[in-house]
Design a protein around this motif. Structure first.
Motif, mmCIF file in Angstrom:
data_model
loop_
_atom_site.group_PDB
_atom_site.id
_atom_site.type_symbol
_atom_site.label_atom_id
_atom_site.label_comp_id
_atom_site.label_asym_id
_atom_site.label_seq_id
_atom_site.Cartn_x
_atom_site.Cartn_y
_atom_site.Cartn_z
ATOM 1 N N GLN A 64 -8.871 10.404 3.020
ATOM 2 C CA GLN A 64 -10.695 9.546 2.992
ATOM 3 C C GLN A 64 -10.876 10.442 4.260
ATOM 4 O O GLN A 64 -12.244 10.100 4.674
ATOM 5 C CB GLN A 64 -10.403 8.248 2.923
ATOM 6 C CG GLN A 64 -11.813 7.245 2.781
ATOM 7 C CD GLN A 64 -11.241 6.147 3.096
ATOM 8 O OE1 GLN A 64 -10.116 5.442 3.150
ATOM 9 N NE2 GLN A 64 -12.606 5.007 2.982
ATOM 10 N N HIS A 97 -15.461 3.917 -5.083
ATOM 11 C CA HIS A 97 -16.359 2.724 -5.020
ATOM 12 C C HIS A 97 -17.155 2.838 -5.960
ATOM 13 O O HIS A 97 -17.462 1.457 -6.138
ATOM 14 C CB HIS A 97 -16.766 2.268 -3.573
ATOM 15 C CG HIS A 97 -15.657 1.540 -3.049
ATOM 16 N ND1 HIS A 97 -15.011 0.988 -3.216
ATOM 17 C CD2 HIS A 97 -15.623 2.403 -1.481
ATOM 18 C CE1 HIS A 97 -13.895 0.754 -1.908
ATOM 19 N NE2 HIS A 97 -14.206 1.697 -0.844
ATOM 20 N N SER A 153 -8.866 -0.409 13.407
ATOM 21 C CA SER A 153 -8.105 -1.160 12.535
ATOM 22 C C SER A 153 -9.140 -1.505 11.201
ATOM 23 O O SER A 153 -7.866 -1.887 10.379
ATOM 24 C CB SER A 153 -7.168 -2.018 13.116
ATOM 25 O OG SER A 153 -8.162 -3.342 13.310
ATOM 26 N N SER A 167 -10.556 -0.814 7.696
ATOM 27 C CA SER A 167 -10.782 0.164 6.918
ATOM 28 C C SER A 167 -12.464 0.643 6.444
ATOM 29 O O SER A 167 -13.246 -0.247 7.002
ATOM 30 C CB SER A 167 -10.969 -0.466 5.406
ATOM 31 O OG SER A 167 -11.560 -1.254 5.101
ATOM 32 N N GLY A 168 -12.828 1.290 5.920
ATOM 33 C CA GLY A 168 -13.441 2.452 6.216
ATOM 34 C C GLY A 168 -14.681 1.522 5.540
ATOM 35 O O GLY A 168 -15.781 1.364 6.388
ATOM 36 N N GLY A 169 -14.538 0.587 5.168
ATOM 37 C CA GLY A 169 -15.974 -0.309 4.005
ATOM 38 C C GLY A 169 -16.497 -1.505 5.503
ATOM 39 O O GLY A 169 -17.990 -1.597 5.719
ATOM 40 N N ASN A 214 -12.961 -3.066 0.266
ATOM 41 C CA ASN A 214 -12.311 -2.265 1.496
ATOM 42 C C ASN A 214 -11.608 -2.620 2.195
ATOM 43 O O ASN A 214 -11.453 -3.902 1.825
ATOM 44 C CB ASN A 214 -13.430 -2.431 2.645
ATOM 45 C CG ASN A 214 -14.507 -1.587 1.612
ATOM 46 O OD1 ASN A 214 -15.547 -1.974 1.760
ATOM 47 N ND2 ASN A 214 -14.785 0.154 1.673
ATOM 48 N N GLY A 215 -10.519 -2.113 2.544
ATOM 49 C CA GLY A 215 -9.132 -2.509 2.975
ATOM 50 C C GLY A 215 -8.219 -3.411 2.056
ATOM 51 O O GLY A 215 -6.733 -3.835 2.501
ATOM 52 N N ALA A 216 -8.328 -2.885 1.267
ATOM 53 C CA ALA A 216 -7.171 -3.815 0.434
ATOM 54 C C ALA A 216 -5.873 -2.769 -0.007
ATOM 55 O O ALA A 216 -4.891 -3.309 -0.170
ATOM 56 C CB ALA A 216 -7.125 -3.558 -1.135
ATOM 57 N N GLY A 217 -5.890 -1.941 0.429
ATOM 58 C CA GLY A 217 -4.582 -0.930 0.818
ATOM 59 C C GLY A 217 -4.859 0.154 0.172
ATOM 60 O O GLY A 217 -3.826 1.172 -0.313
ATOM 61 N N LYS A 218 -5.750 0.868 -0.498
ATOM 62 C CA LYS A 218 -5.571 1.990 -1.113
ATOM 63 C C LYS A 218 -5.309 3.354 -0.142
ATOM 64 O O LYS A 218 -4.034 4.157 -0.738
ATOM 65 C CB LYS A 218 -6.966 2.368 -2.003
ATOM 66 C CG LYS A 218 -7.553 1.074 -2.625
ATOM 67 C CD LYS A 218 -8.805 1.257 -3.323
ATOM 68 C CE LYS A 218 -9.897 1.738 -2.265
ATOM 69 N NZ LYS A 218 -10.362 -0.101 -1.816
ATOM 70 N N SER A 219 -6.050 3.148 0.910
ATOM 71 C CA SER A 219 -5.590 4.527 1.548
ATOM 72 C C SER A 219 -3.818 4.738 2.061
ATOM 73 O O SER A 219 -3.628 5.467 2.663
ATOM 74 C CB SER A 219 -6.678 4.777 3.036
ATOM 75 O OG SER A 219 -7.932 5.427 1.769
ATOM 76 N N THR A 220 -3.990 2.921 1.930
ATOM 77 C CA THR A 220 -2.349 3.109 3.178
ATOM 78 C C THR A 220 -1.235 3.503 1.720
ATOM 79 O O THR A 220 -0.680 4.626 2.311
ATOM 80 C CB THR A 220 -2.389 1.674 3.447
ATOM 81 O OG1 THR A 220 -3.294 1.330 4.200
ATOM 82 C CG2 THR A 220 -1.180 1.697 4.073
ATOM 83 N N ALA A 231 -0.677 -4.011 5.078
ATOM 84 C CA ALA A 231 -1.578 -3.649 4.345
ATOM 85 C C ALA A 231 -1.005 -3.018 2.879
ATOM 86 O O ALA A 231 -1.704 -2.688 1.690
ATOM 87 C CB ALA A 231 -1.614 -2.278 5.184
ATOM 88 N N PHE A 274 0.764 -2.318 9.271
ATOM 89 C CA PHE A 274 0.693 -2.116 10.894
ATOM 90 C C PHE A 274 0.301 -3.218 11.827
ATOM 91 O O PHE A 274 -0.030 -4.109 11.730
ATOM 92 C CB PHE A 274 -1.119 -1.569 10.380
ATOM 93 C CG PHE A 274 -0.549 0.041 10.089
ATOM 94 C CD1 PHE A 274 -0.400 1.021 10.519
ATOM 95 C CD2 PHE A 274 -1.236 -0.447 8.872
ATOM 96 C CE1 PHE A 274 -0.469 2.143 9.183
ATOM 97 C CE2 PHE A 274 -1.045 1.016 7.651
ATOM 98 C CZ PHE A 274 -0.999 1.716 8.192
HETATM 99 N N1 LIG Z 1 -2.936 2.883 11.260
HETATM 100 C C1 LIG Z 1 -3.719 1.935 10.857
HETATM 101 N N2 LIG Z 1 -3.467 0.386 11.966
HETATM 102 C C2 LIG Z 1 -3.740 -0.243 12.089
HETATM 103 N N3 LIG Z 1 -3.830 -0.956 10.753
HETATM 104 C C3 LIG Z 1 -4.139 -0.230 9.924
HETATM 105 C C4 LIG Z 1 -4.082 1.730 9.801
HETATM 106 N N4 LIG Z 1 -4.521 1.446 8.800
HETATM 107 C C5 LIG Z 1 -4.828 0.786 7.852
HETATM 108 N N5 LIG Z 1 -4.932 -0.281 8.410
HETATM 109 C C6 LIG Z 1 -5.045 -1.787 7.612
HETATM 110 O O1 LIG Z 1 -4.953 -1.838 6.707
HETATM 111 C C7 LIG Z 1 -5.478 -2.110 5.827
HETATM 112 C C8 LIG Z 1 -5.239 -1.727 4.047
HETATM 113 O O2 LIG Z 1 -5.981 -0.471 4.499
HETATM 114 P P1 LIG Z 1 -6.762 0.931 4.085
HETATM 115 O O3 LIG Z 1 -7.318 2.013 5.161
HETATM 116 O O4 LIG Z 1 -5.655 1.450 3.246
HETATM 117 O O5 LIG Z 1 -7.610 0.355 3.382
HETATM 118 P P2 LIG Z 1 -8.487 0.789 2.099
HETATM 119 O O6 LIG Z 1 -8.129 0.084 0.608
HETATM 120 O O7 LIG Z 1 -8.806 2.073 1.218
HETATM 121 O O8 LIG Z 1 -10.525 0.501 2.124
HETATM 122 P P3 LIG Z 1 -11.071 1.403 2.027
HETATM 123 O O9 LIG Z 1 -11.891 0.831 0.581
HETATM 124 O O10 LIG Z 1 -12.122 1.010 2.809
HETATM 125 O O11 LIG Z 1 -10.934 2.821 2.377
HETATM 126 C C9 LIG Z 1 -6.883 -2.636 6.393
HETATM 127 O O12 LIG Z 1 -6.345 -3.415 6.784
HETATM 128 C C10 LIG Z 1 -7.088 -1.586 7.668
HETATM 129 O O13 LIG Z 1 -7.442 -2.097 8.534
#
Ligand SMILES: Nc1ncnc2c1ncn2[C@@H]1O[C@H](COP(=O)(O)OP(=O)(O)OP(=O)(O)O)[C@@H](O)[C@H]1O
Ligand SMILES: Nc1ncnc2c1ncn2[C@@H]1O[C@H](COP(=O)(O)OP(=O)(O)OP(=O)(O)O)[C@@H](O)[C@H]1O
Ligand SMILES: [Mg+2]
Ligand SMILES: [Mg+2]
Lengths: 490, 326, 334, 334
Positions: free
Chosen positions: A82, A193, A391, A393-395, A35-41, A15, A10
């Protein structure tokens, strides 16, 4: 189902980088990481919402359908995202059956509502299927999303932190259902988590860290501490929550709540939080605990009673509460917590804007310094104080909210579900920060559904239908709390 | 063409450059005027700059004037639709010694070399007298008023109202505000006809916008009948476009006041050239059937004839509406 | 762990606010009917009421198109220019150059199909710029508003087109069973629209997209495709409105439709359609159209002076709004 | 279990998109300057450029006000009517009835204060209706747009006011150091605005409110109070713009300012201000104003035929938008 060497960027953020993960048919696979490891991505790639920048997604050996063919994706995979995908302007029933209200031909609304009613009943969601979804509480929304995903009949289901907003009873019901589905051969990817949950419901676990794949193992083969170490990259285990020294009875009250009441939410309540004390409040959905915290924080106007800090009565409204020294972490970080377009620094320093320069001026240097301090203190993973908070992540976003609440060094800290969606390590640092604040003399009122949070409290109040029914001193057992929350005496 | 060399002469004539600003591009009358301008410029062998258009917007007119001045115009012909707001610009131009000829409208304030205009009060007056006479002094008349913020609309409305009041008190006048919009006029007439089915006269202050909607409405209500029929509604229009003449020939409307688009163009350029040449004019009769009057200190006005066209003289070749194709 | 499950929170049947909001204008319409009748008995005559309806047909078609777009969470200002350009182009291509045609002189039967096609193409072009290029809907359609009007003036040289072929005037100028064909047409189109939005998946998809486009996409709705269709339908309806207007007024002025867009938004928003997407109904929007029509009819009948008519009109709209607010008790959105 | 600690993903410094977006129009402005110079050498003359600036002063003040409101997540259409009504009322109350005054003939020195006060009051009234009564900003200000214009026509009978007291004409009609006072004024006002929005608490609060009003409230910002002030400032600026225009044109037409609101939005949105709140800068908006002014100046100098000028103008705006989109690479919002 497999993701082979997928990457996703991104802008400047990576991500996901070259992640390969295979999920065997019929297994319940956990995906964990900070948080931010990339799971939701990864979830957004697996559901076809985003296309990988590199690598590919395969289902049963076949390449994934084209991005435009949403129907094909939906037949292969159902997902609880999420982020809420409830459409507030539509009714609950329509949300449940969105885009499948009818098999072609006109929609029969009566039948649809009845089907929705049955589905809701199965999941124990007590809402009218005809009500607009905007009227639902956070928890009810989550349940509706789960019911929708599980009822689609897909053989592969992804749940991205489904339990972050549920109370214990609802989680139990959800797990019972997941076990049923697993028994019938449905494949699941489960993100949480709460590592406890991973051990309870999953067969295999995959760990992501810093956008990379770290390991995949059967859960039986990996211990709790090893899992945490894989997630954090540090070979240290979690320590048990240290007991806090008992409070001296002579310590003055930081917060006094006197006959405070809100019609329709909770009944007159009197309560004292001493300086340095952490008081937990829990209860089931609609017990009134959140309304209570919101009244104290100034978001709602009480219908009776007073709140006082350090002996002085606090007026209505957030500015008055702030001035009196009350800091608030609101329930929903998306709704009341953050201004997504503004930077991390600006969000974190919003309540202290008046201290960042002379005559209402905000000196960018001072703001950056204050923000940098908060980023370090709460271990916020971000590109820096100037990155837009959207930008994160949730946590990490949740940590910004906490930083905002503590920015003014409040005498009283009011927290509502402060660790919702926060990873283990961050949770520790978050709660550590709360404890540190308490040790420095702040009175903390923490509303939470999570036993892990409540363990840090000096005492826990349990609310039931708008009234405090039970008070537990430190040293309580989990069953005591659960019983009190459900309204049965232990 | 869209790419005439700016500042250059599109007519190739000699002498000092003369600039023309057109007031708008969305009305038939002004489009006819726009066509006559280069034609007469050629005839008089003027050095005409590419005309600008202010699109009925005073701010654009001011901007255009400034641009034209920078490009070296020695005289400017304009038709400010908002006669109040042009005052400052006129002062500026006067200081720069650039003479101005205004067409169709007379500025409320400020000096100009010459106003080329037909007497708009006379339009209202003529329409009133014609209707009053045809209706025998009694009946109900609908008047489509132009915009109150335009001096022409105001002049026509006031003169019509005064005349009706004084000469034909037996006639009820319904003055409908239209902002020069055909759709508004049509809706108002439709409502009024429902309220007063016995309406027997209509005065339209601009044929270009009101003619077709009115005829269409009356046709659908079967009210478009010859003057011999007792249900006939007497209609006086204003402008003198070819479509009005057609309607007069067919007996659908009865008269129109021909506003001389050709003479406007011709004499606007004539006076602009005269100004550049340093000529002076005095009040009094001219050589072209008109009168120059001094309306106030510093403002002369050549009031061109605006004939009332009826079935009797509709085929007169001299009328500008008969000289252009539709 | 055994627990007696506590009874789910009493699911108080929520007052169907959406429903209520829909009907919010009905009292206003009734009040206007009463006021009108008091001011002039002619008001309630069949002829007058039919007139009001006919005068609002074109507006109502535009409002229908705009409402669809607004519900889908987008915006279209260019409709008012389509009202002029589409029929002007259709006519200019078939009439002789002497009548200000372009000179192509195609078969007159083509005028109406060309007009409708132009409407659809304009809608599609808006769709491409907004959905494909990701440009702001407001500014794209504002640009289109100016450009399309400019093209019309360019093609016709600013002249009104008078010599309309009968196929063009037919729709706006025919009476069936004592009621103008245009009114029947609107009734049919609105009935179809209400049915589609209320009981068909594609219609519900528009609500979903306006309510939360990401969620709609996640639910498998092809959001872009649906919105393309919506933009094209709106363009088509605007072209149709242009035809009706051309027929009713017997000519196509180069400013046909100009200034209508404010009325379109006023009608839609008074009728309870949200500017933020996902909310509103065609029935409400139709009520909004009627309110505007009745107010101007009454002001005409009452003979309010030209000097003050605009102030009164604006004030009445404001009051209608405040009343709608008080009846539904629901705060409107920005 | 052993894991090699992977290095954290390189946190490459993100391109500050907001900053880039701000500057998106600078190349467009440069391009316009070049094109203008090629078309006519007069274009780059000091006199011509000063003219362009002066002609845009009124628009730029309106754009400033509207931008503040847009950033705060609201909407105001009524500014264009304030441009007419505020100075008209100020003047009508002081000039004799013979010059179309109301007849009160208050002291002429009061004209300017009254004008500014009227602007503030109109802003406050909008604020009350929108913030207090919870009415939709779009429809409230649309109603106000119509009503205020109607009131002006009602008071003046549609006549232009042209016996303006010198205090009223002073601002729009004075030259300081070879540059019109109005231009200096705009420079000062914009500098103040940019500073306030960028480096002052109250200014940042407007961004927070537009970005997420609930979060702003939870952070202790008095959202309603801030927005009241913003509406009043916008009204004040509109009244000031009206004064400048009255001074520049030497009179107050009953339609002064009419049709400006489209330009206001066009300038703001081309300049990168979002219609959804929370995004945009005054510098960007100012660039938008300049682009519009340069385009019309160039089209005039180029002598584009009247028939096609509007189409060309619209097209140029659309192209500017697409270019802005391509330079920033950021999708705009609806
Ligand atoms: N639409 C977006 N634009 C810019 N950056 C993004 C976007 N979506 C995710 N990111 C970045 O990508 C990285 C991974 O985010 P992701 O949401 O996959 O984390 P996560 O593992 O689901 O975290 P959490 O446990 O907090 O939900 C983070 O650094 C986040 O800031
Ligand atoms: N201002 C209010 N007016 C009337 N009823 C209210 C108000 N606020 C809350 N309620 C009602 O009071 C009850 C308790 O609400 P509250 O949000 O405090 O519950 P909760 O324990 O936080 O539940 P959850 O865990 O779902 O957030 C609910 O039935 C809610 O609908
Ligand atoms: Mg996540
Ligand atoms: Mg709650």
């Amino acid at each position: 189902m497999a993701a082979v060497g997928v990457s996703k960027h991104f802008g400047a953020t990576t991500a996901l980088s070259d992640v390969t993960m295979r999920i065997a048919p019929g297994e319940t696979h956990a995906l964990v990481g900070r948080n931010g490891a990339g799971k939701s991505t990864l979830v957004s790639l697996l559901t076809g919402l985003h296309r990988p920048d590199g690598g590919e997604i395969r289902f049963g050996g076949e390449p994934a359908p084209p991005a435009a063919d949403r129907g094909a994706w939906r037949r292969r995979v159902a997902c609880v995202f999420q982020r809420s995908t409830i459409i507030p302007t539509l009714t609950v029933a329509e949300n449940l059956f969105l885009n499948r209200q009818s098999e072609g031909g006109p929609i029969r609304w009566g039948a649809l509502r009845r089907r929705a009613g049955q589905l809701l009943e199965e999941y124990g969601v007590g809402v009218d299927p005809g009500a607009p979804a905007a009227d639902l509480g956070v928890e009810q929304r989550q349940l509706v999303e789960i019911a929708r995903a599980l009822s689609q009949g897909a053989r592969f289901i992804i749940l991205d932190e489904p339990t972050a907003r549920l109370d214990a009873a609802a989680i139990d019901r959800l797990f019972a259902r997941l076990r049923g589905l697993a028994a019938s051969g449905v494949t699941m990817l489960f993100i949480s988590h709460h590592l406890q949950e991973v051990y309870t419901v999953c067969d295999t676990v995959t760990v992501l860290r810093d956008a990379r794949w770290i390991l995949t193992r059967p859960v039986a083969d990996i211990g709790h501490d090893d899992l945490v170490a894989a997630m954090t990259g540090e070979a240290v285990g979690l320590t048990d929550v240290a007991r806090r020294p008992p409070r001296d009875a002579s310590v003055p009250a930081a917060l006094r709540i006197d006959g405070l009441a809100l019609d329709g939410a909770y009944e007159p309540l009197t309560l004292e939080v001493k300086a340095g004390e952490i008081v937990g409040v829990t209860g089931s959905g609609s017990s009134g605990k959140v309304s209570l915290a919101e009244t104290v924080g100034g978001l709602r106007r009480a219908s009776a009673g007073t709140v006082s800090v350090g002996g002085a009565t606090v007026g209505a409204g957030v500015p008055a509460a702030l001035r009196a020294g009350i800091g608030l972490v609101p329930q929903d970080r998306h709704r009341e917590g953050l201004v997504p377009l503004l930077s991390v620094g600006e969000n974190a320093t919003m309540p202290i804007a008046d201290r960042l320069g002379p005559a209402g001026m905000i000196l960018p240097g001072r703001r950056r310094a204050a923000a940098q301090a908060a980023i370090e203190r709460y271990d916020i993973r971000t590109e820096g104080p100037d990155a837009p908070v959207a930008s994160l992540s949730g946590g990490n976003a949740q940590k910004v909210v906490l930083a905002r609440a503590t920015a003014r060094e409040p005498k009283v800290l009011v927290l509502i579900n402060p660790t919702a969606g926060v990873d283990v390590r961050s949770k520790e640092s978050l709660l550590g920060a709360v404890r540190a604040a308490a040790d420095a003399g702040t009175g903390v009122l923490m509303v939470s559904d999570e036993l892990d949070d409540l363990r840090h409290c000096d005492r826990v109040l349990v609310m039931f239908h708008g009234r405090v029914t039970t008070e537990l001193q430190a040293g309580w057992s989990d069953t005591e709390v659960v019983a009190a929350v459900e309204g049965v005496s232990a | 063409s869209t790419t005439d060399k700016p500042g250059g002469s599109s007519t190739g004539g000699a002498g000092a450059p003369i600039a023309v600003d057109l007031p708008r591009a969305d009305s038939d009358f002004w489009n006819s005027y726009a066509k006559y301008i280069p034609q007469y410029a050629k005839e008089a062998n003027l050095n005409l700059m590419t005309p600008t258009n202010s699109q009925n917007d005073i701010a654009k007119l001011v901007a255009n004037t400034q641009a034209l001045t920078s490009q070296g115009a020695k005289a400017i012909v304009m038709a400010p639709q908002d006669t109040g707001a042009i005052a400052t610009t006129l002062n500026t131009l006067e200081q720069k010694k650039i003479p101005v000829v205004t067409v169709d409208t007379r500025p409320d304030k400020g000096n100009v070399y010459m106003v080329v205009r037909a007497d708009n009060r006379a339009y209202g007056q003529k329409a009133c007298e014609y209707l009053g006479q045809k209706l025998g002094g009694k009946g109900k008349v609908v008047e489509f008023q132009g915009s109150l913020s335009s001096v022409n609309g105001r002049d026509r409305s006031e003169a019509f109202a005064e005349c009706m009041q004084q000469k034909y008190p037996g006639i009820t006048v319904f003055a409908e505000p239209t902002e020069w919009e055909g759709a508004k006029a049509s809706a108002a007439l439709q409502t009024r006809l429902a309220q007063h089915p016995d309406i027997n006269g209509i005065y339209m202050q601009a044929g270009g916008v009101f003619l077709a909607p009115t005829l269409q409405l009356l046709r659908s209500k079967n009210l478009l009948v010859p003057p011999t029929d007792s249900k006939h509604i007497f209609i006086v229009s204003n402008d003198g476009i070819p479509q009005e003449f057609d309607a007069i020939r067919k007996g659908e409307i009865d008269a129109t006041v021909s506003q001389p688009a050709d003479l406007y163009a011709k004499y606007a350029l004539f006076y602009a050239k005269a100004a550049v040449d340093g000529k002076k004019f005095e009040p009094g009769k001219t050589d072209h059937d008109s009168t120059i009057v001094q309306v106030r200190e510093g403002v002369l006005e050549d009031q061109l004839p605006a004939p009332l066209v009826t079935k009797d003289n509709v085929d007169d070749k001299a009328l500008w509406g008969n000289q252009i194709g539709k | 762990m055994t627990t007696t499950v506590t009874a789910p929170a009493p699911a108080r049947r929520a007052v169907p606010l959406a429903r209520l909001r829909d009907l919010a204008l009905v009292p206003a319409i009734v009040a206007l009917l009463v006021v009108g009748a008091l001011i002039d008995p002619v008001f309630l005559s069949r002829a007058n009421l039919v007139n009001v309806l006919q005068q609002q047909t074109e507006l109502s078609l535009l409002v229908l198109g705009e409402t669809l777009i607004l519900i889908g969470g987008r915006f279209d200002l260019s409709l008012e220019s389509t009202v002029g350009l589409a029929p002007a182009l259709g006519v200019a291509l078939v009439i002789p150059a002497a009548s200000h045609g372009i000179g192509t002189e195609w078969a007159t039967a083509l005028a109406v199909p060309i007009c409708l096609l132009v409407g659809i193409l304009i809608g599609a072009l808006n769709g491409v710029l907004i959905l494909r290029f990701g440009l702001s809907a407001f500014i794209v359609t504002l640009g289109m508003l100016i450009t399309l009007r400019g093209v019309q003036i360019g093609i016709t040289g600013g002249q009104s087109l008078f010599d309309l072929p009968p196929s063009v005037t037919y729709l706006g100028n025919t009476i069936w069973l004592g009621v103008p064909l245009s009114v029947w047409l609107c009734v049919v189109v609105f009935a179809a629209g209400i049915a589609a939005l209320g009981w068909f998946r594609q219609g519900r998809a528009v609500y979903a997209i306006g309510g939360n486009a990401d969620a709609a996409r996640a639910a498998g709705i092809r959001t872009d495709r649906v919105m393309y269709v919506v933009f094209m339908i709106a363009g088509l309806l605007a072209a149709l409105a242009g035809l009706l207007m051309a027929g009713r007024l017997g000519s196509i002025a180069s400013n046909q439709g100009s200034q209508m867009i404010f009325q379109v938004f006023a009608a839609a928003v008074i009728g309870g359609v949200s500017m933020n997407g996902g909310k509103g109904t065609l029935f409400g929007a139709l009520c909004g159209v009627l309110v505007l029509g009745l107010v101007s009819n009454i002001l005409t009948l009452a003979g309010v002076s030209a000097q003050w008519i605009q102030a009164v009109y604006g004030l009445v709209i404001l009051v209608a709004l405040v009343l709608a607010r008080l009846t539904t008790g629901k705060s409107q959105d920005s």
